[in-house]
Every structure is written in structure tokens, then in C-alpha cells.
Write an enzyme that holds these catalytic residues in place. Structure first.
Site, short mmCIF file in Angstrom:
data_model
loop_
_atom_site.label_atom_id
_atom_site.label_comp_id
_atom_site.label_asym_id
_atom_site.label_seq_id
_atom_site.Cartn_x
_atom_site.Cartn_y
_atom_site.Cartn_z
N LYS A 138 -3.31 3.15 -2.89
CA LYS A 138 -4.41 4.04 -3.23
C LYS A 138 -4.31 5.27 -2.33
O LYS A 138 -4.06 5.17 -1.15
CB LYS A 138 -5.76 3.37 -3.00
CG LYS A 138 -5.98 2.08 -3.78
CD LYS A 138 -7.42 1.62 -3.57
CE LYS A 138 -7.67 0.27 -4.22
NZ LYS A 138 -7.11 -0.82 -3.44
N MET B 194 -9.47 8.14 8.00
CA MET B 194 -9.58 8.95 6.78
C MET B 194 -10.61 10.07 6.96
O MET B 194 -11.47 10.31 6.12
CB MET B 194 -9.93 8.07 5.57
CG MET B 194 -8.86 7.02 5.27
SD MET B 194 -9.37 5.75 4.09
CE MET B 194 -10.27 4.62 5.18
N ASP C 242 0.82 -1.20 0.00
CA ASP C 242 0.00 0.00 0.00
C ASP C 242 0.86 1.26 0.00
O ASP C 242 2.04 1.23 0.35
CB ASP C 242 -0.90 0.03 1.25
CG ASP C 242 -2.13 -0.85 1.11
OD1 ASP C 242 -2.40 -1.30 -0.01
OD2 ASP C 242 -2.81 -1.08 2.12
#
Length: 255
Positions: A61, A175, A40
Site C-alpha cells: 500500500k 508517515m 509490503d
């Protein structure tokens, strides 16, 4: 390790919050044995260095900027395993907490590829440890709720605000930087006290870690100085008010 990690197998491995010392011993052994590591964006070079003989493939991502879509990642993992390689899918934090592990497990199962999970320390636990605080608090914070504020562009946050506004819960919001103003407003509108303690944790466990304390009604201002690409976790609730000074005071009272 050959019995645990034979050729043609996939391990979904938790890389933890970023500090290599917070990897599990098992994760370190799996990395050392891997032929290929799909990693990641939040996995740093110090962790990748633990797989010196492996091929490293970035499939990270970031919000709005995906290097590869999930279906492509699933296919890459399966193809590597079917080619007889030892595959590590290395994910920030824990693979099963907002890590899209379900899709990868299902794709492996469809193609008869053996797959297992090695858990990792999630950011909420690491942030609480760095802040010398707890995620729960006897008599005040009996419930911990993990949620993500990341949604597809144009979609609203589909959340039961009345449940989240209950004062006995600690909220760990992953997030959550971009959605912070909406989160604060919705929680207060649903009844959460404006002075509810908040901890904003940025780059948890890394050398440039930042811990910002404040109140729920000030949350939109607290996140303004945080960069778009800085991994940010929001902890909300009475438990996070208890930092080192409050802990020392409690100990003195008990004594």
C-alpha cells in the site's frame, strides 16, 4: 524450522527498516522456509532474495494507491494457509507498529489457521541509530510516543495536542511528510517550543538514506524536498538534538 513453521501456518514477519542486515536471524530462517510471501511496498529486493524458493505476491500500500485492500489481503493469506502452504506476511518495520497485524491475526483465528509474529526493528529505532542519537534522554526526554500522521482522505488528525506538546516527550511520527505543516503548527499552538529539535529521516537504513536536522518551526520547509513516495519519519524532541558532536562534548565533560 519444520516444528516452528509447519505447512498451513502463517507468520507475520517484520522486515525491519530496509537494510537486510537489520533482519532478525529468525526472520531470515522463516523467509527461507516459506512457500509464499505476501510483501509490503517498502520491502526491497535484497530482502525478498532471502526467500528464493517462495512465490512472491505484492500486497503493498502507498498513500492513495493501494494495490489490494486489507480485507483482500486477509483472505489471500488465509486461503494460502488453508491450501497447506507455509505463509509469510512480510511487513516493513515491526508488524505490530502501524502494521495492520490485528486484522490479519483475527482473520486467521476465525478460520483456525495457526499464526505467530516475528518482530522487527521499527523505523524510529533505526533512524536514531543512523543519527547517532537516542530516543530518550535522562532528565529531559522521559517518554517516547509513537504515532502515525496517516489518516483517511478528508479526515482531520484526531490527536491530543496538549499531551504531545509536553517538553519531556520524544515524538516519533510515522508517515508524517504530508502532515508536517499541520503537525508543526498544532504542536507550537499547544505550547511546544518553536526551537524544539527535529530530525527528518528519509529512506532509513538504505543507501539513499537522508537525515535532515532542524527546528520545529522550520519543519514545513525541511520536508519540501522529500518525494511523495519516500518513506519519511519525523523525530521531535530534545533527545534528537544530541548527535555525535554533542555526545563527544558530553563525554569530555564527564572525563
Amino acid at each position: 524450522m519444520a516444528e516452528v513453521f509447519p505447512a498451513g501456518m502463517v507468520w507475520l514477519v517484520g522486515a525491519g527498516p530496509g537494510d537486510p542486515d537489520l533482519l532478525t536471524r529468525k526472520a531470515e530462517r522463516l523467509l527461507a522456509a516459506a512457500d509464499v510471501v505476501f510483501y509490503d511496498a517498502l520491502v526491497g529486493p535484497a530482502i525478498l532474495a532471502l526467500a528464493p524458493d517462495a512465490e512472491w505476491i505484492s500486497v503493498g500500500k502507498r498513500s492513495g494507491r493501494h494495490s489490494k485492500d486489507q480485507r483482500t489481503i486477509d483472505d489471500l493469506i488465509v486461503r494460502a494457509a488453508l491450501a497447506g502452504r507455509r505463509v509469510v506476511r512480510l511487513k516493513g518495520g515491526d508488524p505490530s507498529i502501524f502494521g495492520r497485524s490485528t486484522e490479519e491475526l483475527a482473520q486467521c483465528a476465525r478460520h483456525g489457521v495457526p499464526v505467530r509474529i516475528c518482530p522487527g526493528i521499527t523505523a524510529a529505532s533505526a533512524a536514531a541509530a543512523s543519527a547517532h542519537t537516542s530516543l530518550t534522554l535522562r532528565g529531559q526526554a522521559r517518554r517516547l510516543t509513537l504515532l502515525t500522521a496517516h489518516v483517511r482522505a478528508g479526515e482531520p488528525l484526531d490527536i491530543d495536542w496538549d499531551v504531545l506538546a509536553q517538553p519531556e516527550a520524544t515524538l516519533a511520527i510515522y508517515m508524517g511528510r504530508a502532515a508536517a505543516p499541520e503537525l508543526a503548527r498544532a504542536l507550537i499552538d499547544a505550547g511546544r517550543a518553536p526551537d524544539t529539535p527535529v530530525l527528518v529521516a528519509v529512506n532509513v537504513s538504505l543507501p539513499d538514506e537522508r537525515l535532515i536536522r532542524g527546528r520545529l518551526d522550520a519543519l514545513p520547509f525541511l520536508v519540501r524536498a522529500i518525494g511523495r513516495d519516500d518513506p519519511t519519519l519525523l523525530l521531535i524532541g530534545e533527545a534528537v538534538a544530541h548527535g555525535p558532536a554533542q555526545v563527544r562534548a558530553s563525554v569530555m565533560q564527564i572525563c
